[in-house]
Design a protein around this motif. Structure first.
Motif, PDB file in Angstrom:
ATOM      1  N   ASP A   1      43.418  35.176  47.905  1.00 27.72           N
ATOM      2  CA  ASP A   1      43.887  35.044  46.777  1.00 27.72           C
ATOM      3  C   ASP A   1      43.144  36.174  46.272  1.00 27.72           C
ATOM      4  O   ASP A   1      43.182  36.303  45.383  1.00 27.72           O
ATOM      5  CB  ASP A   1      43.609  34.047  46.335  1.00 27.72           C
ATOM      6  CG  ASP A   1      45.064  33.114  46.910  1.00 27.72           C
ATOM      7  OD1 ASP A   1      45.443  33.333  47.279  1.00 27.72           O
ATOM      8  OD2 ASP A   1      44.975  31.696  46.501  1.00 27.72           O
ATOM      9  N   LEU A   2      41.715  35.462  46.513  1.00 29.17           N
ATOM     10  CA  LEU A   2      40.614  36.386  46.265  1.00 29.17           C
ATOM     11  C   LEU A   2      40.827  38.370  45.653  1.00 29.17           C
ATOM     12  O   LEU A   2      41.216  38.952  45.393  1.00 29.17           O
ATOM     13  CB  LEU A   2      39.239  36.430  46.720  1.00 29.17           C
ATOM     14  CG  LEU A   2      37.873  37.183  45.901  1.00 29.17           C
ATOM     15  CD1 LEU A   2      37.561  36.832  44.167  1.00 29.17           C
ATOM     16  CD2 LEU A   2      36.374  37.005  46.541  1.00 29.17           C
ATOM     17  N   TYR A   3      41.324  38.244  47.217  1.00 31.37           N
ATOM     18  CA  TYR A   3      41.512  39.640  47.656  1.00 31.37           C
ATOM     19  C   TYR A   3      42.377  40.661  47.026  1.00 31.37           C
ATOM     20  O   TYR A   3      42.657  41.462  46.501  1.00 31.37           O
ATOM     21  CB  TYR A   3      41.679  39.399  49.306  1.00 31.37           C
ATOM     22  CG  TYR A   3      39.585  40.782  49.428  1.00 31.37           C
ATOM     23  CD1 TYR A   3      38.544  39.374  49.861  1.00 31.37           C
ATOM     24  CD2 TYR A   3      39.286  41.767  49.952  1.00 31.37           C
ATOM     25  CE1 TYR A   3      37.189  39.535  49.611  1.00 31.37           C
ATOM     26  CE2 TYR A   3      37.974  41.888  49.703  1.00 31.37           C
ATOM     27  CZ  TYR A   3      37.074  41.175  50.258  1.00 31.37           C
ATOM     28  OH  TYR A   3      35.979  41.307  50.122  1.00 31.37           O
TER      29      TYR A   3
ATOM     30  N   ILE B   1      41.746  48.229  54.730  1.00 35.63           N
ATOM     31  CA  ILE B   1      40.434  48.744  55.781  1.00 35.63           C
ATOM     32  C   ILE B   1      40.243  48.020  56.468  1.00 35.63           C
ATOM     33  O   ILE B   1      40.004  47.039  55.381  1.00 35.63           O
ATOM     34  CB  ILE B   1      39.346  49.790  55.136  1.00 35.63           C
ATOM     35  CG1 ILE B   1      39.841  51.561  54.250  1.00 35.63           C
ATOM     36  CG2 ILE B   1      37.994  49.956  56.077  1.00 35.63           C
ATOM     37  CD1 ILE B   1      38.659  51.410  53.304  1.00 35.63           C
TER      38      ILE B   1
ATOM     39  N   SER C   1      40.226  38.909  58.557  1.00 33.07           N
ATOM     40  CA  SER C   1      39.809  40.459  58.117  1.00 33.07           C
ATOM     41  C   SER C   1      41.054  41.137  58.246  1.00 33.07           C
ATOM     42  O   SER C   1      41.067  42.393  57.626  1.00 33.07           O
ATOM     43  CB  SER C   1      38.540  40.781  59.242  1.00 33.07           C
ATOM     44  OG  SER C   1      38.271  41.894  58.543  1.00 33.07           O
TER      45      SER C   1
ATOM     46  N   GLN D   1      43.851  51.428  46.063  1.00 34.88           N
ATOM     47  CA  GLN D   1      44.817  50.860  46.348  1.00 34.88           C
ATOM     48  C   GLN D   1      46.075  50.789  47.398  1.00 34.88           C
ATOM     49  O   GLN D   1      46.423  49.483  47.325  1.00 34.88           O
ATOM     50  CB  GLN D   1      45.774  50.972  44.481  1.00 34.88           C
ATOM     51  CG  GLN D   1      45.107  50.873  43.612  1.00 34.88           C
ATOM     52  CD  GLN D   1      44.718  49.526  42.808  1.00 34.88           C
ATOM     53  OE1 GLN D   1      46.125  48.619  43.563  1.00 34.88           O
ATOM     54  NE2 GLN D   1      44.099  49.186  42.235  1.00 34.88           N
TER      55      GLN D   1
ATOM     56  N   LEU E   1      32.000  36.751  56.386  1.00 39.82           N
ATOM     57  CA  LEU E   1      32.635  36.615  54.921  1.00 39.82           C
ATOM     58  C   LEU E   1      31.987  35.447  54.434  1.00 39.82           C
ATOM     59  O   LEU E   1      30.835  34.970  55.723  1.00 39.82           O
ATOM     60  CB  LEU E   1      34.209  36.257  54.446  1.00 39.82           C
ATOM     61  CG  LEU E   1      34.897  37.395  54.621  1.00 39.82           C
ATOM     62  CD1 LEU E   1      36.567  36.386  54.379  1.00 39.82           C
ATOM     63  CD2 LEU E   1      34.740  38.117  53.047  1.00 39.82           C
TER      64      LEU E   1
ATOM     65  N   SER F   1      43.660  39.720  44.482  1.00 37.75           N
ATOM     66  CA  SER F   1      43.006  39.842  42.601  1.00 37.75           C
ATOM     67  C   SER F   1      42.999  41.196  42.237  1.00 37.75           C
ATOM     68  O   SER F   1      42.971  41.454  41.470  1.00 37.75           O
ATOM     69  CB  SER F   1      42.776  38.352  42.200  1.00 37.75           C
ATOM     70  OG  SER F   1      41.432  38.681  42.511  1.00 37.75           O
ATOM     71  N   PHE F   2      42.316  42.071  43.369  1.00 31.56           N
ATOM     72  CA  PHE F   2      41.704  43.004  43.674  1.00 31.56           C
ATOM     73  C   PHE F   2      42.551  43.688  43.189  1.00 31.56           C
ATOM     74  O   PHE F   2      42.386  45.538  43.004  1.00 31.56           O
ATOM     75  CB  PHE F   2      41.282  42.877  44.671  1.00 31.56           C
ATOM     76  CG  PHE F   2      39.402  42.538  45.001  1.00 31.56           C
ATOM     77  CD1 PHE F   2      39.944  41.519  43.742  1.00 31.56           C
ATOM     78  CD2 PHE F   2      39.337  42.479  45.863  1.00 31.56           C
ATOM     79  CE1 PHE F   2      38.161  40.668  43.821  1.00 31.56           C
ATOM     80  CE2 PHE F   2      38.061  41.547  46.241  1.00 31.56           C
ATOM     81  CZ  PHE F   2      37.220  40.855  45.221  1.00 31.56           C
ATOM     82  N   TYR F   3      44.363  43.961  43.484  1.00 29.44           N
ATOM     83  CA  TYR F   3      45.337  45.012  43.646  1.00 29.44           C
ATOM     84  C   TYR F   3      46.314  45.459  42.600  1.00 29.44           C
ATOM     85  O   TYR F   3      46.401  44.422  42.422  1.00 29.44           O
ATOM     86  CB  TYR F   3      46.154  45.233  45.234  1.00 29.44           C
ATOM     87  CG  TYR F   3      45.178  45.379  46.088  1.00 29.44           C
ATOM     88  CD1 TYR F   3      44.696  46.521  47.041  1.00 29.44           C
ATOM     89  CD2 TYR F   3      44.023  44.806  46.615  1.00 29.44           C
ATOM     90  CE1 TYR F   3      43.220  46.748  47.556  1.00 29.44           C
ATOM     91  CE2 TYR F   3      43.306  44.822  47.931  1.00 29.44           C
ATOM     92  CZ  TYR F   3      43.397  46.129  48.871  1.00 29.44           C
ATOM     93  OH  TYR F   3      42.109  45.964  49.647  1.00 29.44           O
TER      94      TYR F   3
ATOM     95  N   GLU G   1      41.284  30.667  49.816  1.00 37.06           N
ATOM     96  CA  GLU G   1      40.773  31.949  48.666  1.00 37.06           C
ATOM     97  C   GLU G   1      40.139  32.835  48.423  1.00 37.06           C
ATOM     98  O   GLU G   1      40.276  33.959  47.777  1.00 37.06           O
ATOM     99  CB  GLU G   1      39.082  30.883  48.542  1.00 37.06           C
ATOM    100  CG  GLU G   1      39.397  29.337  47.880  1.00 37.06           C
ATOM    101  CD  GLU G   1      37.716  28.773  47.712  1.00 37.06           C
ATOM    102  OE1 GLU G   1      38.156  27.566  46.865  1.00 37.06           O
ATOM    103  OE2 GLU G   1      37.122  29.035  48.782  1.00 37.06           O
TER     104      GLU G   1
ATOM    105  N   ILE H   1      33.624  30.104  52.352  1.00 28.87           N
ATOM    106  CA  ILE H   1      34.703  30.758  51.222  1.00 28.87           C
ATOM    107  C   ILE H   1      35.907  30.060  52.185  1.00 28.87           C
ATOM    108  O   ILE H   1      36.038  30.453  53.978  1.00 28.87           O
ATOM    109  CB  ILE H   1      35.107  31.799  51.272  1.00 28.87           C
ATOM    110  CG1 ILE H   1      36.097  32.172  49.732  1.00 28.87           C
ATOM    111  CG2 ILE H   1      35.107  32.897  52.543  1.00 28.87           C
ATOM    112  CD1 ILE H   1      35.806  33.753  49.643  1.00 28.87           C
ATOM    113  N   ARG H   2      36.993  29.614  51.573  1.00 27.10           N
ATOM    114  CA  ARG H   2      37.944  28.944  52.324  1.00 27.10           C
ATOM    115  C   ARG H   2      39.373  29.979  52.419  1.00 27.10           C
ATOM    116  O   ARG H   2      39.032  30.900  51.730  1.00 27.10           O
ATOM    117  CB  ARG H   2      38.681  28.130  51.833  1.00 27.10           C
ATOM    118  CG  ARG H   2      37.902  26.794  51.597  1.00 27.10           C
ATOM    119  CD  ARG H   2      38.149  25.275  51.550  1.00 27.10           C
ATOM    120  NE  ARG H   2      37.375  24.030  51.283  1.00 27.10           N
ATOM    121  CZ  ARG H   2      37.805  23.712  50.026  1.00 27.10           C
ATOM    122  NH1 ARG H   2      38.305  23.495  48.446  1.00 27.10           N
ATOM    123  NH2 ARG H   2      36.767  22.727  50.341  1.00 27.10           N
TER     124      ARG H   2
ATOM    125  N   LEU I   1      42.840  40.645  55.340  1.00 24.62           N
ATOM    126  CA  LEU I   1      42.476  40.927  53.426  1.00 24.62           C
ATOM    127  C   LEU I   1      42.401  42.451  53.454  1.00 24.62           C
ATOM    128  O   LEU I   1      43.160  43.013  52.362  1.00 24.62           O
ATOM    129  CB  LEU I   1      40.862  40.812  53.270  1.00 24.62           C
ATOM    130  CG  LEU I   1      40.263  39.353  54.290  1.00 24.62           C
ATOM    131  CD1 LEU I   1      38.948  38.935  53.815  1.00 24.62           C
ATOM    132  CD2 LEU I   1      40.725  38.889  52.341  1.00 24.62           C
TER     133      LEU I   1
END
Lengths: 244, 302
Positions: free
Chosen positions: B98-100, B80, B139, B76, B87, B102-104, B95, B91-92, B142
């Protein structure tokens, strides 16, 4: 939205954006059925098929194709590429385990197979009056077990193949076998009896689908074989799957 | 206070000890470089810090957490950036972020992050259509989207053109200025020299030196060289009499003076007193490259 929900949403978009998976995976089986049905002779009842029309007899094989294209070729290809390109590895750097990406892939590909099969059933019924599966419960059970076995084999390919190229080679072989035994290349009444009977046990189990379609409860043993294949292939895949 | 503590880290592959007793500490807000030739054990070391690889010995603490036991919690707050990690092509940019995000539990404002990384016009561009530099920046984005306290950046600028490299360096300095501690793995000397507060030089799984960039070069040699073309003849003794000067050599019209600290000042002032102008004056210092060769017996490039 939760991470898994977001992953499913994105993977679904990627599925639709790839013209190969969209056209071949989702539309091709329906196009094949509609194309064959356009031949008048194939809409005549025939003795070879127990008085059925070819189009009715062949519909379960088209379902086999719909499930096979997605579960045996698309699924392992995408997962092997994700491993090779480091997509799974990158996810390991986040709080969300890449297992969730696998789950999202399964959900999207299962959904696509379901949609593709539903399109086949609906188009066959609307355009050529192919009856809807008569033994609805039997059909649902045969379909769920068949698709689970096929997807477990797809996951096994993704787990075994060290590279995306190897995955594509391995899955092509499995796909062709499934299509051959599923009566896609040659209608099953034209296959030697022993091969046709062996085909009853090859995922996704075309005979069970055909039986349920025409109103007979599918036989227990082939369904048990599908379940066993799903459990065995799934367990091995889960054990040996590598994230990088 | 140390935000990262690594003690006696060991990682073995078969019979090969990839990491052989590495220890270091990184202070909060520091840019800490890990420098070494390919195969020295740099990436394995940081992978043990990140919790991507399990160690065979020693201890690792990042913000008081053990990467192996408290991996989920640590990720969290850890950003890295991996070498060679792609990827999906379709994938745009927007996107992916936003996806990554949502992981935190807590994440950065993705719009601001996209602007900061110069990807503002690329929100809708698929990953596969980005240039190498843009992919690299995505990268990095992200790696930063989870608002990390510590960022580990591995071979950040490999494969980038010179302009993109300088832009990336500026970006890393901005990130540090926002309070993020950074571990930078690199085999580029200029990168380490420009960005790092301290550098661990790693070779064959061991730290052979750990110091500031200036400290590393000073450690190899205290020597300085001054080279110039004099406007008039003079005797070597004029310079040799200075305590700062060790040697005087003549190369055609040029004079090369070797000596210790404050060499330049001493030489220039004695020449000035004798009305000699030093043309083409150059000070040659030991570079970090020379230091690296002296420390490891190897050259970094190849």
């Amino acid at each position: 939205m939760s991470a898994l929900g977001k992953l499913i949403q994105i993977e679904a978009r990627l599925f639709v954006r790839d013209p190969m998976t969209f056209v071949v995976g989702l539309l091709l089986p329906t196009v094949v059925l509609l194309g064959l049905g356009a031949v008048p002779m194939l809409r005549e009842p025939a003795e070879d098929m127990g008085g059925q029309r070819f189009i009715d007899y062949f519909a379960p094989s088209v379902i086999v194709m719909a499930v096979g294209v997605i579960g045996l070729t698309n699924l392992p290809a995408v997962l092997a590429a994700y491993r090779e390109q480091g997509v799974l590895r990158r996810m390991r750097t986040t709080p969300v385990h890449p297992m969730k990406l696998l789950v999202a892939q399964l959900v999207v590909n299962l959904g696509a197979s379901l949609l593709s099969a539903a399109l086949v059933v609906a188009a066959g019924n609307l355009v050529y009056g192919v009856p809807l599966p008569k033994h609805a419960w039997g059909f649902a059970i045969a379909f769920v077990l068949g698709i689970t076995a096929v997807f477990a084999l797809g996951m096994l390919v993704a787990a075994l193949a060290p590279t995306a190229r190897a995955a594509s080679g391995l899955s092509t072989v499995l796909f062709m076998l499934a299509m051959f035994f599923g009566g896609v290349y040659l209608p099953r009444f034209m296959l030697p009896d022993a091969i046709a009977r062996a085909g009853d046990f090859v995922p996704p189990g075309v005979q069970s689908l055909l039986d349920a379609w025409t109103g007979t409860a599918p036989a227990v043993v082939p369904l048990a074989v599908m379940a066993a294949t799903a459990v065995a292939a799934g367990a091995v895949a889960a054990r040996i799957f590598k994230w990088e | 206070m140390a935000i990262i503590e690594v003690r006696d880290l060991v990682k073995t592959y078969g019979t090969h000890r990839a990491v052989d007793g590495i220890s270091f500490e990184v202070g909060e807000g520091e840019i800490f470089g890990i420098l070494g030739p390919n195969g020295a054990g740099k990436t394995t070391t940081v992978e043990c810090v990140e919790g991507l690889r399990s160690r065979d010995g020693g201890s690792v603490k990042v913000m008081g957490l053990d990467p192996e036991k408290d991996g989920a919690e640590l990720k969290q707050v850890l950003g890295i950036q991996l070498q060679e990690s792609r990827l999906p092509d379709r994938i745009r940019v927007g996107e992916a972020l936003d996806l990554y995000a949502s992981f935190y539990k807590e994440h950065a404002d993705t719009d601001r992050l996209i602007e900061k990384l110069g990807l503002g016009g690329k929100r809708k561009t698929p990953f596969g259509k980005l240039s190498g530099g843009q992919q690299q920046r995505l990268s990095i984005a992200l790696a930063l989207v989870g608002n990390p306290r510590v960022a580990v950046l591995d071979e950040l600028t490999t494969g980038l053109d010179p302009q993109a490299r300088r832009d990336t360096w500026d970006l890393i300095e901005q990130v540090r200025n926002s309070g993020v501690t950074i571990i930078l793995v690199t085999h580029f000397m200029d990168e380490a020299e420009r960005l790092c507060d301290r550098i661990a030089v790693v070779d064959s799984g061991k730290i052979v030196a750990l110091d500031t960039p200036a400290g590393l070069t000073a450690r190899v040699s205290e020597e300085q060289r001054v080279r110039f073309r004099p406007s008039a003849e003079f005797a070597d003794a004029l310079l040799l009499d200075l305590p700062e000067v060790a040697r005087v050599e003549r190369h055609g019209a040029h004079v090369v003076v070797t000596g210790g600290e404050n060499l330049l000042q001493a030489v220039v002032s004695v020449l000035a007193r004798n009305q000699i102008v030093a043309a083409d004056l150059r000070v040659e210092q030991v570079s970090l490259d020379d230091a690296f060769v002296a420390l490891t017996g190897k050259s970094l490039e190849n």
